[in-house]
Design a protein around this motif. Structure first.
Motif, PDB file in Angstrom:
ATOM      1  N   MET A 192       0.642  -1.267   0.079  1.00 30.13           N
ATOM      2  CA  MET A 192       0.025   0.050   0.103  1.00 30.13           C
ATOM      3  C   MET A 192       1.023   1.232   0.030  1.00 30.13           C
ATOM      4  O   MET A 192       0.475   2.500   0.084  1.00 30.13           O
ATOM      5  N   ASP A 193       2.232   1.280   0.182  1.00 25.47           N
ATOM      6  CA  ASP A 193       2.914   2.240   0.277  1.00 25.47           C
ATOM      7  C   ASP A 193       2.500   3.254   1.469  1.00 25.47           C
ATOM      8  O   ASP A 193       2.915   4.356   1.612  1.00 25.47           O
ATOM      9  N   ILE A 194       2.181   2.390   2.282  1.00 28.94           N
ATOM     10  CA  ILE A 194       1.657   3.294   3.821  1.00 28.94           C
ATOM     11  C   ILE A 194       2.539   2.687   4.941  1.00 28.94           C
ATOM     12  O   ILE A 194       2.636   1.372   5.053  1.00 28.94           O
ATOM     13  N   GLU A 195       2.958   3.557   5.692  1.00 29.15           N
ATOM     14  CA  GLU A 195       3.968   3.094   6.969  1.00 29.15           C
ATOM     15  C   GLU A 195       2.979   3.175   7.922  1.00 29.15           C
ATOM     16  O   GLU A 195       2.361   4.220   8.362  1.00 29.15           O
ATOM     17  N   ILE A 196       3.077   2.353   9.016  1.00 28.37           N
ATOM     18  CA  ILE A 196       2.211   2.589  10.108  1.00 28.37           C
ATOM     19  C   ILE A 196       3.133   2.588  11.141  1.00 28.37           C
ATOM     20  O   ILE A 196       4.144   1.992  11.705  1.00 28.37           O
ATOM     21  N   LEU A 197       2.909   3.807  12.055  1.00 29.50           N
ATOM     22  CA  LEU A 197       3.714   4.181  12.940  1.00 29.50           C
ATOM     23  C   LEU A 197       3.548   3.963  14.433  1.00 29.50           C
ATOM     24  O   LEU A 197       4.432   3.736  15.317  1.00 29.50           O
ATOM     25  N   ALA A 198       2.203   3.523  14.773  1.00 29.43           N
ATOM     26  CA  ALA A 198       1.613   3.158  15.991  1.00 29.43           C
ATOM     27  C   ALA A 198       0.313   2.586  15.851  1.00 29.43           C
ATOM     28  O   ALA A 198      -0.536   2.872  14.895  1.00 29.43           O
ATOM     29  N   VAL A 199       0.171   1.577  17.019  1.00 32.75           N
ATOM     30  CA  VAL A 199      -1.200   1.098  16.978  1.00 32.75           C
ATOM     31  C   VAL A 199      -2.071   1.711  17.987  1.00 32.75           C
ATOM     32  O   VAL A 199      -1.610   1.879  19.264  1.00 32.75           O
ATOM     33  N   ALA A 200      -3.197   2.210  17.850  1.00 35.42           N
ATOM     34  CA  ALA A 200      -3.927   2.804  18.943  1.00 35.42           C
ATOM     35  C   ALA A 200      -5.609   2.030  19.113  1.00 35.42           C
ATOM     36  O   ALA A 200      -5.937   1.342  18.121  1.00 35.42           O
ATOM     37  N   TYR A 201      -5.946   2.169  20.449  1.00 32.88           N
ATOM     38  CA  TYR A 201      -7.083   1.393  20.500  1.00 32.88           C
ATOM     39  C   TYR A 201      -8.274   2.249  20.525  1.00 32.88           C
ATOM     40  O   TYR A 201      -8.332   3.329  21.198  1.00 32.88           O
ATOM     41  N   LEU A 202      -9.330   2.025  19.649  1.00 33.71           N
ATOM     42  CA  LEU A 202     -10.400   2.748  19.394  1.00 33.71           C
ATOM     43  C   LEU A 202     -11.459   2.333  20.487  1.00 33.71           C
ATOM     44  O   LEU A 202     -12.347   3.162  20.292  1.00 33.71           O
ATOM     45  N   GLY A 203     -11.319   1.319  20.944  1.00 33.51           N
ATOM     46  CA  GLY A 203     -12.525   1.027  21.911  1.00 33.51           C
ATOM     47  C   GLY A 203     -12.941  -0.473  21.625  1.00 33.51           C
ATOM     48  O   GLY A 203     -12.794  -0.877  20.390  1.00 33.51           O
ATOM     49  N   THR A 204     -13.928  -0.666  22.211  1.00 33.21           N
ATOM     50  CA  THR A 204     -14.682  -2.012  22.156  1.00 33.21           C
ATOM     51  C   THR A 204     -16.164  -1.713  21.953  1.00 33.21           C
ATOM     52  O   THR A 204     -16.865  -0.945  22.670  1.00 33.21           O
ATOM     53  N   ARG A 205     -16.309  -2.016  20.625  1.00 31.39           N
ATOM     54  CA  ARG A 205     -17.815  -1.451  19.861  1.00 31.39           C
ATOM     55  C   ARG A 205     -19.247  -2.333  20.434  1.00 31.39           C
ATOM     56  O   ARG A 205     -19.262  -3.496  20.869  1.00 31.39           O
ATOM     57  N   GLN A 206     -19.921  -1.327  20.673  1.00 33.99           N
ATOM     58  CA  GLN A 206     -21.280  -1.869  21.324  1.00 33.99           C
ATOM     59  C   GLN A 206     -22.652  -1.366  20.402  1.00 33.99           C
ATOM     60  O   GLN A 206     -22.577  -0.355  19.675  1.00 33.99           O
ATOM     61  N   VAL A 207     -23.587  -2.037  20.572  1.00 29.83           N
ATOM     62  CA  VAL A 207     -24.741  -1.644  19.834  1.00 29.83           C
ATOM     63  C   VAL A 207     -25.478  -0.602  20.553  1.00 29.83           C
ATOM     64  O   VAL A 207     -25.677  -0.745  21.754  1.00 29.83           O
ATOM     65  N   ASN A 208     -26.016   0.680  19.897  1.00 27.87           N
ATOM     66  CA  ASN A 208     -26.764   1.722  20.524  1.00 27.87           C
ATOM     67  C   ASN A 208     -27.977   2.038  19.634  1.00 27.87           C
ATOM     68  O   ASN A 208     -27.985   2.160  18.481  1.00 27.87           O
ATOM     69  N   LEU A 209     -29.149   1.921  20.373  1.00 30.99           N
ATOM     70  CA  LEU A 209     -30.466   1.735  19.830  1.00 30.99           C
ATOM     71  C   LEU A 209     -31.099   3.112  19.971  1.00 30.99           C
ATOM     72  O   LEU A 209     -31.063   3.522  21.100  1.00 30.99           O
ATOM     73  N   ALA A 210     -31.808   3.764  19.070  1.00 28.30           N
ATOM     74  CA  ALA A 210     -32.677   4.906  19.103  1.00 28.30           C
ATOM     75  C   ALA A 210     -33.932   4.645  20.120  1.00 28.30           C
ATOM     76  O   ALA A 210     -34.313   5.340  20.885  1.00 28.30           O
ATOM     77  N   THR A 211     -34.525   3.489  19.908  1.00 26.50           N
ATOM     78  CA  THR A 211     -35.532   3.162  20.746  1.00 26.50           C
ATOM     79  C   THR A 211     -35.491   1.814  21.483  1.00 26.50           C
ATOM     80  O   THR A 211     -34.847   0.857  20.794  1.00 26.50           O
ATOM     81  N   ALA A 212     -35.478   1.824  22.672  1.00 26.93           N
ATOM     82  CA  ALA A 212     -35.033   0.664  23.486  1.00 26.93           C
ATOM     83  C   ALA A 212     -35.967  -0.583  23.126  1.00 26.93           C
ATOM     84  O   ALA A 212     -37.237  -0.377  23.015  1.00 26.93           O
ATOM     85  N   ARG A 213     -35.262  -1.700  23.394  1.00 27.06           N
ATOM     86  CA  ARG A 213     -36.268  -2.993  23.057  1.00 27.06           C
ATOM     87  C   ARG A 213     -35.682  -4.107  23.709  1.00 27.06           C
ATOM     88  O   ARG A 213     -34.341  -3.969  24.092  1.00 27.06           O
ATOM     89  N   ASP A 214     -36.047  -5.284  23.937  1.00 29.33           N
ATOM     90  CA  ASP A 214     -35.428  -6.403  24.595  1.00 29.33           C
ATOM     91  C   ASP A 214     -34.642  -7.124  23.745  1.00 29.33           C
ATOM     92  O   ASP A 214     -35.055  -7.414  22.334  1.00 29.33           O
ATOM     93  N   VAL A 215     -33.328  -7.457  23.968  1.00 27.65           N
ATOM     94  CA  VAL A 215     -32.375  -8.016  23.098  1.00 27.65           C
ATOM     95  C   VAL A 215     -31.753  -9.175  23.820  1.00 27.65           C
ATOM     96  O   VAL A 215     -30.974  -8.934  24.899  1.00 27.65           O
ATOM     97  N   THR A 216     -31.948 -10.393  23.318  1.00 20.85           N
ATOM     98  CA  THR A 216     -31.480 -11.616  24.045  1.00 20.85           C
ATOM     99  C   THR A 216     -30.450 -12.394  22.816  1.00 20.85           C
ATOM    100  O   THR A 216     -29.861 -13.022  23.229  1.00 20.85           O
TER     101      THR A 216
END
Length: 324
Positions: free
Chosen positions: A132-156
């Motif tokens: 890709m001709d791209i150098e990676i200088l460092a690895v960062a943590y963006l976080g752990t992804r979670q589902v976010n809903l506009a209207t609440a519902r029961d999710v199992t």
């Protein structure tokens, strides 16, 4: 001359066209300005400035310089020096690494960083540089992804998310990840998400809670479902032709500052993740659900096993990570 050679020549011409001692490094991210990712980038810029080696870093949060998804091509064309490159942007050009965007690949932050700092991560960095001709200088943590809903519902399980229009970044790996969650994946750039949630254009979004908090999505949503479906790395990425045209001193300053900025992000994001869910409940009135993830694991295994896209991935490396 090949396309790759033309891209390299273009980037080199850009680097040498700047006056000695006055080179500007533009650093673009889709992350919002208040988020730890951009604040770590600002620390990176300050450390480069303090080193006084003839480099100036300008940071551009919230896709304010380049639209999300266009940064990597801009780097390769010589129109941008740096971005916070995500794994799907790598697999778009090196399909074997597509498994980095698989749901439930890494168990947690420590597992992710162990892999990224080990032989598999080093192989990825080498492949990105070469192909890709791209150098990676460092690895960062963006976080752990979670589902976010506009209207609440029961999710199992995934069946409870059927028909939910969940915003996803617009790449095949992201859309496949959405399918693995049971949702209707809806491609959309990050800056459009708030209004889409507000107006009902989408039913939800998925992001690390720290980014959800920084983007104020709690104002237009009611619920978080803790699916923890992706522990996400993001990479301080720089044009390799631009980088190799710098002096060794300048290169080392950029590497050191990148490690410092990424480490600051990682430390503060991890600390914030320990309390942000509680704050979303107590301060913002959201419902936060802890659920049994076994049905999601099973659904993900089925979706990826049946996917033609996943067949392009390096299955051996993926198995090494998941079995580690």
């Amino acid at each position: 001359m090949t396309i790759k050679s033309l891209l390299a020549a273009s980037a080199l011409a850009l680097a040498f066209a700047l006056p000695a001692g006055a080179q500007t490094v533009r650093f673009s991210t889709a992350g919002p300005a208040p988020d730890f990712l951009h604040r770590g980038m600002e620390l990176f810029a300050q450390q480069v400035a303090d080193a006084n080696v003839g480099l100036t870093v300008e940071t551009y949060p919230g896709s304010s310089l380049f639209r999300q998804g266009t940064e990597v091509p801009a780097i390769q064309r010589g129109n941008l020096e740096m971005s916070t490159m995500a794994a799907p942007e790598i697999s778009a050009q090196i399909p074997a690494w597509g498994f980095l965007s698989r749901a439930f690949l890494f168990r947690d932050y420590d597992h992710m960083m162990e892999v990224m700092s080990g032989p598999i991560g080093q192989q990825m960095i080498a492949d990105v540089a070469e192909q890709m001709d791209i150098e990676i200088l460092a690895v960062a943590y963006l976080g752990t992804r979670q589902v976010n809903l506009a209207t609440a519902r029961d999710v199992t399980g995934p069946d409870d998310l059927a028909g939910v229009k969940l915003r996803m970044p617009a790449t095949p790996e992201w859309l496949l990840l959405g399918e693995s969650l049971g949702v209707e994946p809806t491609p959309m750039a990050m800056p459009e998400v708030y209004v889409a949630l507000q107006t009902g254009g989408i039913d939800g979004q998925e992001n690390p809670l720290t980014i959800m908090n920084a983007a104020r999505f709690y104002e237009v949503t009611e619920q978080v479902v803790l699916t923890s479906h992706m522990v996400q790395p993001v990479f301080y990425a720089i044009s390799r032709p631009f980088f190799t045209a710098l002096t060794e001193e300048q290169q080392q300053v950029l590497r050191d500052a990148a490690q410092a900025g990424a480490s600051w992000n990682n430390e503060h994001r991890l600390a914030d993740e320990m309390s942000v869910a509680e704050r979303l409940v107590s301060e913002n009135g959201l419902r936060v659900d802890h659920i049994d993830l076994a049905p999601f694991y099973a659904r993900a295994d089925e979706v990826y096993a049946a996917s033609d896209l996943a067949q392009e991935w390096n299955q051996d490396l993926m198995s090494q990570i998941m079995g580690h």
